[in-house]
Every structure is written in C-alpha cells, then in structure tokens.
Design a protein around this motif. Structure first.
Motif, short mmCIF file in Angstrom:
data_model
loop_
_atom_site.label_atom_id
_atom_site.label_comp_id
_atom_site.label_asym_id
_atom_site.label_seq_id
_atom_site.Cartn_x
_atom_site.Cartn_y
_atom_site.Cartn_z
N LYS A 156 0.62 -1.36 0.02
CA LYS A 156 0.00 0.34 -0.18
C LYS A 156 0.76 1.86 0.01
CE LYS A 156 -3.94 -1.39 2.37
NZ LYS A 156 -3.93 -3.00 2.52
N THR A 157 1.80 1.46 1.02
CA THR A 157 2.72 2.78 0.89
C THR A 157 3.76 2.37 0.22
OG1 THR A 157 3.99 1.47 2.60
CG2 THR A 157 2.14 3.12 3.57
N THR A 158 4.33 1.09 -0.15
CA THR A 158 5.20 0.77 -1.34
C THR A 158 5.32 1.31 -3.18
OG1 THR A 158 6.36 -0.75 0.58
CG2 THR A 158 7.30 -0.38 -1.26
N LEU A 202 0.36 4.10 -2.73
CA LEU A 202 0.52 5.39 -1.93
C LEU A 202 2.07 6.40 -3.02
CD1 LEU A 202 0.34 7.95 0.28
CD2 LEU A 202 1.78 6.25 1.49
N LEU A 205 -7.02 7.41 1.31
CA LEU A 205 -6.15 7.99 2.26
C LEU A 205 -5.68 7.52 3.60
CD1 LEU A 205 -3.76 10.26 0.19
CD2 LEU A 205 -3.49 7.84 0.40
N TYR A 207 11.55 3.50 0.94
CA TYR A 207 12.14 5.46 2.55
C TYR A 207 13.18 5.70 2.49
CZ TYR A 207 7.65 2.33 2.35
OH TYR A 207 6.65 1.79 2.35
N THR A 262 4.10 13.05 5.13
CA THR A 262 4.80 12.13 6.18
C THR A 262 4.22 12.43 6.99
OG1 THR A 262 6.55 13.21 5.79
CG2 THR A 262 6.38 11.18 4.77
N ARG A 266 -4.32 7.61 11.78
CA ARG A 266 -3.64 7.24 10.71
C ARG A 266 -2.34 8.21 10.01
NH1 ARG A 266 -3.51 1.97 9.54
NH2 ARG A 266 -2.45 2.00 7.42
N GLY A 293 -1.75 7.43 4.13
CA GLY A 293 -2.11 6.76 3.25
C GLY A 293 -0.84 5.52 4.46
N PHE A 294 0.19 6.36 5.54
CA PHE A 294 0.97 5.88 6.71
C PHE A 294 -0.24 5.53 7.41
CE2 PHE A 294 3.71 8.16 4.15
CZ PHE A 294 4.61 7.12 3.43
N TYR A 354 6.71 6.93 10.59
CA TYR A 354 5.69 6.30 9.71
C TYR A 354 6.03 5.32 9.02
CZ TYR A 354 8.50 9.05 6.87
OH TYR A 354 9.81 9.29 5.89
N HIS A 376 4.28 1.07 8.08
CA HIS A 376 3.24 0.08 7.70
C HIS A 376 4.21 -1.22 7.44
CE1 HIS A 376 -1.32 -1.32 6.14
NE2 HIS A 376 -1.18 0.14 5.87
#
Length: 464
Positions: free
Chosen positions: A120-122, A125, A164, A350, A374, A383, A386-387, A409, A411
C-alpha cells in the motif's frame, strides 16, 4: 626443475596478495557465507557501516540476532531479512533461516518476499504522491471524478483524502472470489467441466462457468496462480461490487478496498497500469531490480520465498503469486497488495522519502510533497496520509514499540513484513518474512511481538 620454480613463484605471489589485502574484507565475505548474514554491500553505500560510526552500540544491535533465531526455533517464520539504516547508511543487514522449514535453500539478500499490505505504501501511495506532485490530483478531489462506476452511488463524494485516511465507510475487504463460487461445490470425482475448476484440498472449488480457465487466452489474461487464469470481465464486476457495497459510518476503519480504489484512480489519471507507472517513475530510475509486481515475469520462482504450502484457492504451494485473495483475483497488480521485494530495495524507497524525495543525487518527489504526506495525520491521530502510525496512548494495539516517536510512519503486511521510518532519529527499519508459511492459521509473529521487539533493540542501541 622449471615446473617447481613455477609453483614456488605462484605460492609466493598468493602469499603477497594475502599479506597486503584488507583482512576485514575476507572476514566480511566469509561471514557472508553463513545463513544468518546477507552480503555486506548496501543499496546506498559500498560498505556496511559499524554502528559506532553512527552513534549506535553494536553489541546491543546484535541482540536482533537472538530475537530472530528464537523466532525461527519457535516456528514463527522459516526465514527473514532485517535491514537497518541510520543517517542514510546501512548498519545492520542480515538474512536468517531458509525458504521453508523443509527446505535447505537459505534466505539471501536477493530473496523476494510478498510485501502484502506493505505494498500500500511502497507502491500505491508513491503513485498517488507522484501524481499529486505533478499537479494531476488534489487531496480534496472526489474519487468519482476519475472512477465512473462510483458516480450516482452513495460513494460519489468520497475524496482522495478519505481513502488515504481510511475514513470512507467501505468494508475492510471484499472477498471477490466468493461471487464466483457455485453455491454447492462439487467433489472432484463428480466434476465434468474440466476447464472452469480449481482444486480445493481433496475436493474441487467449482467456479461459475466462464470465469476461470486453466489456460491463458485473449479472454483470460489475468493469472491468479499456476494454471489458473481469470476472465477479463472480472475487473469490471469487482469494481461494481465495490460500488454496490453497503456503506458504514465514515469513521476510521482500515480497509483494503480504499487502496484498491486509489490504484484505480492512479491508473485513470496516468493512463498506465500502476506497475508500469511505478517502474517508470521510481523503480526503474532508482535501479530497484528486486522490487516488482508479478515477479515471475522477471524472476525465477526460486528467487521468491513461498507464502503458503497449500493455498485453499489455488491448491498447492503459493510461490511467486500474491497471497492476498482480492489482489490475486484482480490479476496480481492491486492497490492493496501485490508488490514483491527484498529488504534493501524497500529501504531504498523509504530512505528517498526520508531524504525529502532525493536519492543518490536524483529527485523523485518534491520536499513539500514528502512533508505533507509524512506529517499529516487524521483527526483521530490513528493514520497518516496512507501511512500507519504509532499509537502511544494504546500501546497494546500500536504497531510500533513504545520507544518509537510520534513522528514515525510506515506500514506492516499480513505475510509478516514492515517498514518504519523515524525522521526524528533518522532511521529506516525493514523486516521481511513469510510468516504465513506453511499456513496463516496462527499469527505467532504478532502474538510474540517480534517486529516491535526488534525495533525496540534498534532504539536501545542508539547512544545518547
């Protein structure tokens, strides 16, 4: 006589080389042969830094080894990768265990893991962030502005920010495959339709005629598993199922469906499949060769750690196909899951974010976009954009250890993965495993708090 002189010359030459070569190089590479160590090179540097060079205690940091080895002994997972960066430099880079409990194949630095929801975040997002950075979307935009199937429904006013923050009222997941099942599954010895079936343990899962195939054809393009393809019209059916779902209250509820829709938004705006967009904007130029959707297109099956010994939908070892059923039935490139990677490539993404969008002299996102995504949190504080975030007020449910500051932050992922970024201490921590092997019935990884325990050791190793 000449032969003897030649041999003596070679021996003396080798002795000279050994005498003047850095002994630490040999020690490092000999250590790298052991199954508990990855090779020393990091994605950013030409060496693995000593923790003391960056204000960390190596003896304390080494306690990660015992946590992981104890977890393997207790069959929490058969193997894993752990990667830690401080101030942009790798201080811990190790691989542990094997692909499975039965296998002798060791986990290496190049082993790919199914990231599950860490996708989702890698993945998703970053696609949204890039489109925001380009001025292609605003957080206040309605998703229905890009997704026609949401227009005229009770989901019409859901915004990008709502998706998000997971504040849409959408269900946690959809289990799309259930819409394809015949009401009464037929045992294999009574099955006559040989094309549209998938085995389920000792019986056969019978899907409604026309939806699945054992073979790839013009109509059946999306591969769900070995000899298992989905009809092209399934995607439209799945999106309509989301549009017709019963809405809940617009308060926080973590939902894979939110990110499934974000992927659809990203593709509608970019005009590209999300995997192609991410490859073009990030993975390709960043030289992340071990970060990929649909890994069997570019990697061998033995490069990927298996996630299940016998998946109930695909009947057999699950290796190289996404574990998540919704993502699988959507063809393996989904907003909620589908990305495979090794720990170093995850860390690279990241660290770029921590560097305000820059890595190795090249900018991928603006500092303003990085800061916005972020640091912004929902009203509940649960939340980020997204993170996921730590929850200090409720440590029993927090995904992080108690020492992680509120600025952290990242996931986690169902298959046993996580990445956490701490801008306060300039840390990146990646943990990848296949804790779902041989099956996902019991989540010992969560029960034993392995990921937070490792994170706690990292913080305790910092010398103030």
């Amino acid at each position: 006589m000449l032969r003897k002189l030649h041999i003596i010359y070679i021996i003396s030459l080798l002795a000279t080389v050994l005498l003047f070569t850095d002994k630490s190089f040999f020690a490092q590479n000999i250590t790298g042969i052991a199954k508990t160590n990855c090779t020393a090179d990091s994605v950013y540097t030409d060496r693995l830094y000593k923790p003391e060079e960056l204000g960390m205690n190596s003896t304390t940091l080494a306690k990660i080894d015992s946590i992981v080895n104890n977890a393997i002994v207790n069959r929490v997972f058969p193997g894993c990768q752990v990667y830690v960066m401080k101030n942009g430099k790798a201080v811990y880079d190790k691989c542990f265990g094997t692909y499975t409990y039965e296998s002798k194949q060791p986990v290496t630095a190049n082993t790919l893991y199914d990231l599950a929801s860490l996708s989702k975040t890698t993945g998703t997002l970053f696609a949204i962030m890039k489109l925001y950075d380009k001025g292609k979307l605003k957080l206040t935009d309605k998703a229905s502005a890009y997704l026609t199937f949401l227009r005229g429904t009770d989901k019409e006013n859901i915004t990008i920010k709502d998706l998000l923050f997971h504040e849409t009222g959408l269900p946690g997941s959809m289990f799309f495959y259930k819409a394809l099942l015949e009401k009464n599954n037929t045992p294999s010895f009574l099955q006559t339709d040989t094309l549209h079936t998938v085995r389920l343990n000792s019986t056969t899962m019978k899907y409604k005629a026309g939806w699945t195939s054992k073979y790839k054809t013009i109509e059946y393009q999306a591969q769900v598993g070995d000899s298992f393809y989905m009809h092209n019209k399934f995607h439209e059916m799945a999106m309509q199922k989301i549009a017709n779902s019963k809405p809940g209250p617009r308060t926080y509820l973590y939902s894979c469906v939110n990110f499934i829709l974000l992927k659809e938004v990203a593709e509608a705006i970019s005009g590209m499949t999300m995997d192609a967009f991410l490859e073009k904007e990030f993975y390709g130029p960043m030289k992340l060769q071990n970060m990929v959707y649909l890994p069997l297109r570019t990697h061998k099956k033995e490069d990927v750690a298996p996630t299940m010994r016998k998946d109930f939908l695909r009947n057999g070892k699950l290796q190289g196909f996404v574990h998540d059923p919704d993502a699988a039935f959507l063809g393996g490139v989904s907003g909620n899951a589908g990305l495979f990677a090794n720990s170093r490539d995850v860390a690279s993404m990241y660290q770029m974010l921590l560097n305000n969008g820059e890595l190795n002299g090249k900018h991928y996102l603006s500092a303003e976009t990085c800061k916005l995504f972020t640091t912004t949190t929902s009203a509940s504080g649960r939340r980020g954009l997204g993170f996921d975030k730590p929850t200090p007020a409720s440590q029993s449910t927090s995904p992080c250890c108690a020492l992680a500051p509120s600025s952290t932050y990242g996931h986690t992922g169902y298959t046993g993965t996580c990445c956490w970024v701490d801008p306060t201490n300039n840390l990146v921590y990646v943990f990848l495993s296949n804790r779902t092997y041989p099956d996902d019935a019991v989540n010992k990884l969560a029960r034993m708090s392995i990921r937070p325990k490792i994170q706690e050791v990292i913080y305790k190793s910092i010398e103030h």
